[in-house]
Design a protein around this motif. Sequence first.
Motif, PDB file in Angstrom:
ATOM      1  N   ASP A  43     -84.228  23.014 -27.939  1.00  0.00           N
ATOM      2  CA  ASP A  43     -84.730  23.466 -29.429  1.00  0.00           C
ATOM      3  C   ASP A  43     -86.530  23.422 -28.449  1.00  0.00           C
ATOM      4  N   HIS A  44     -86.972  22.188 -28.700  1.00  0.00           N
ATOM      5  CA  HIS A  44     -87.729  21.796 -28.376  1.00  0.00           C
ATOM      6  C   HIS A  44     -88.708  22.835 -26.541  1.00  0.00           C
ATOM      7  N   ARG A  45     -87.508  23.630 -25.704  1.00  0.00           N
ATOM      8  CA  ARG A  45     -88.427  24.243 -25.564  1.00  0.00           C
ATOM      9  C   ARG A  45     -88.710  25.716 -25.862  1.00  0.00           C
ATOM     10  N   ARG A  46     -87.887  26.497 -27.314  1.00  0.00           N
ATOM     11  CA  ARG A  46     -87.610  27.420 -27.116  1.00  0.00           C
ATOM     12  C   ARG A  46     -88.810  27.050 -28.213  1.00  0.00           C
ATOM     13  N   PHE A  47     -89.486  25.882 -29.127  1.00  0.00           N
ATOM     14  CA  PHE A  47     -90.255  26.236 -29.792  1.00  0.00           C
ATOM     15  C   PHE A  47     -91.510  26.178 -28.627  1.00  0.00           C
ATOM     16  N   LEU A  48     -91.828  25.104 -27.568  1.00  0.00           N
ATOM     17  CA  LEU A  48     -93.223  25.808 -27.217  1.00  0.00           C
ATOM     18  C   LEU A  48     -93.045  27.275 -26.613  1.00  0.00           C
ATOM     19  N   ASN A  49     -91.954  27.879 -25.603  1.00  0.00           N
ATOM     20  CA  ASN A  49     -91.854  29.313 -25.904  1.00  0.00           C
ATOM     21  C   ASN A  49     -92.333  30.483 -26.981  1.00  0.00           C
ATOM     22  N   GLN A  50     -91.802  30.180 -28.544  1.00  0.00           N
ATOM     23  CA  GLN A  50     -92.482  30.791 -28.946  1.00  0.00           C
ATOM     24  C   GLN A  50     -94.284  30.449 -29.716  1.00  0.00           C
ATOM     25  N   PHE A  51     -94.297  28.902 -29.419  1.00  0.00           N
ATOM     26  CA  PHE A  51     -95.545  29.175 -29.269  1.00  0.00           C
ATOM     27  C   PHE A  51     -96.590  29.515 -28.281  1.00  0.00           C
ATOM     28  N   TYR A  52     -95.821  29.048 -27.164  1.00  0.00           N
ATOM     29  CA  TYR A  52     -96.822  29.617 -26.253  1.00  0.00           C
ATOM     30  C   TYR A  52     -96.926  31.850 -25.698  1.00  0.00           C
ATOM     31  N   THR A  53     -96.151  32.150 -26.232  1.00  0.00           N
ATOM     32  CA  THR A  53     -95.961  33.655 -27.051  1.00  0.00           C
ATOM     33  C   THR A  53     -96.400  33.957 -27.735  1.00  0.00           C
ATOM     34  N   GLY A  81     -99.560  30.210 -37.018  1.00  0.00           N
ATOM     35  CA  GLY A  81    -100.494  28.971 -36.451  1.00  0.00           C
ATOM     36  C   GLY A  81    -100.596  28.979 -34.993  1.00  0.00           C
ATOM     37  N   SER A  82    -100.099  29.643 -34.261  1.00  0.00           N
ATOM     38  CA  SER A  82    -100.817  29.299 -32.869  1.00  0.00           C
ATOM     39  C   SER A  82    -101.445  30.127 -31.946  1.00  0.00           C
ATOM     40  N   PHE A  83    -102.109  29.109 -31.712  1.00  0.00           N
ATOM     41  CA  PHE A  83    -103.575  29.791 -31.328  1.00  0.00           C
ATOM     42  C   PHE A  83    -103.218  30.184 -29.688  1.00  0.00           C
ATOM     43  N   ALA A  84    -102.013  30.406 -29.216  1.00  0.00           N
ATOM     44  CA  ALA A  84    -102.110  30.799 -27.990  1.00  0.00           C
ATOM     45  C   ALA A  84    -101.492  31.803 -27.773  1.00  0.00           C
TER      46      ALA A  84
END
Length: 658
Positions: free
Chosen positions: A423-433, A438-441
């Motif tokens: 789940d965390h990897r999914r979150f990180l992928n969503q965050f960084y794309t 609220g993502s800044f990336a």
Amino acid sequence: MASPTDHNAEAALSLERLLPRIRARAGVAGGSDVPARWTAFAERLERHWPYLFGPLLELYGSRYDFFYHLEKLAWSLFESWMERPADLVELDELRERDGDWLASPSMVGGALYVDLFSENLPKLREHIPYFKRIGITYLHLMPLFAVRPGDSDGGYAISNYRSVNPSLGDLDDLTELARRLRSEGISLVLDFVFNHTSDEHEWARRAQAGDPVYREYYFTFPDRTLPDRYERTLREIFPTVRRGSFTWYPDMDRWVWTTFNSFQWDLNYANPEVFRAMAGEMLFLANAGVEVLRLDAVAFLWKRMGTSCENLPEAHLVIRAFNALARIAAPALTFMSEAIVAPDEVVRYVHPRECPVSYNPLLMALLWEALATRDVRLLAYSMRKRFRIEDGCTWANYLRCHDDIGWTFDDDDAAAVQIRAYDHRRFLNQFYTGQFEGSFARGVPFQHNPDTNDMRISGTLASLAGLEQALERADPELVEMAVRRILLLRGVIMSIGGFPLIYLGEEWGLLNDYDYVADPAKEGDSRWVHRPRVRWEYLESLDAPDSVSRRIYAELVRLVGLRRETPAFSGSRTAFEETGNESLFAYTRGASGQHVLVVANFSEATQQMEANRLRLAARSTRMRDLLTGEAHTTREALTLGPYEFVWLEADVAGGRLG
Ligand code: GLC
Ligand code: GLC
């Protein structure tokens, strides 16, 4: 894995038989007038022979023609040593005396594509003063050899290891550049792309023409039987290029093993001729003046049915054998491993007899992870457990390189801090794309695999840290936060142990460049989004006192300068400290009687480290921030503003631990 000492007796006997043969062939007579070069060679050959012989015996000892290959190899070592230019022989002696040069705090790495940075090699020479202004001492030029036309995977599909891509210059330009760099205290770093060649390499062409000798250089199959069996346990590295790891070549009527792009043919190291052929290419590069070889794609060197064909013990033996060759015939040459794999596996390549330098992909991924979550627990836990490497070895700490970001943390580490890895990897992928609210990336997906939902992230440091979004929204507060994130991450890689490695262009906070899609040779590979052509017009904006680029650049130069003057930052030994605050990451460094406590705030809120915690981590009651000169004591809590970090030097004379 057997150690070289397991075969000491066999090693000694085989050398006893070999040495006189080489000596005779070289025409070296006995007596007092034995040439100095020969003496040095014979001495090194004896010293390092067991480390060469041991791995080779394990890899190829069961072959009927083992001794033949051994003798050929020993002879090519001698030839290469005799051809080694005098200035490099001098460097060999220097490096043998001071094996610890990579541990110095003045070590700072830079990486660039010659064509994108300066068009060609002669023009690159003109940038040496620029490298010196930044403080670079280790310069990695992305692959610059002759490649196949069109898509060449950024130079990683090499057609000839001995000729420079004509659009960049020629071999003389390269050796001249190496010499100039060295005279300015900068080591030239090139890739050793030894896992695969391009399909246009002479060996591959001959294989395509049906030459049985060269077919054995690669893995080719008449039908799907074996490829299907292998694929049951293989990971797909470039699933958007083609599914699986094999490519059909109709002209040959065969499947070819191609781990990466379809035009990159994996070499078959089970064949000792392949080892010898690549050894020749390696020694050639060494004599051209390369000081560090970045060993590309090390994880994939050896294949065995029923395994993932990654990180097999034989891959390590192959690297150890190459390392021993360098110790004998080009002692100044050192290796950096590019193993972007699970953390347990990354460290296995880091050894003085294997690769004394390694990318630190775990630190890289977890710095981004902590920035997204504002929570350093996984970062701190993983570093405490995994940062330590063999003495005499060094981490190359980077934030961005020419490749994508993969979330290569360990699933059990994540579980230990109550994180579900998938789940965390999914979150990180969503965050960084940028898909997470609220993502800044502003990252771009790379190699999405629809079956596993796996993907990696492309994007520049600045775009991933929020600068692109902030500038687009023209919001000065967001710009400020983005700049602080960049500085924070840099503050860590400058001080944590090992040396920082900067992808050039990032020094000014370069943004994503989406125009790569207009180039047919690049459009299919989103990594080009973070490999833009360097626009030197930017340099003018560096002179404008209020420019964001200028600030990012000036702060980098300042950090490099401070790092250089801080002996505590030498080497790769680090103690990670408990901060009692989920957003604060801390560690202490010490050397030559100097102690520095680094604390970094990964959130945009003000955070505190309590005085009690500070007292446990600090070496003195009084400290001075190397970055600002400000004094701190352990009597009160340490307060850090949004994304602030401090480098607190203990005032050892001023106050004892209390
Ligand atoms: C390495 C390089 C990468 C390339 C691959 C295949 O991983 O860093 O850019 O695509 O090898 O050569
Ligand atoms: C995979 C490989 C790594 C390579 C990268 C290129 O992650 O493990 O070696 O650099 O792909 O994208």
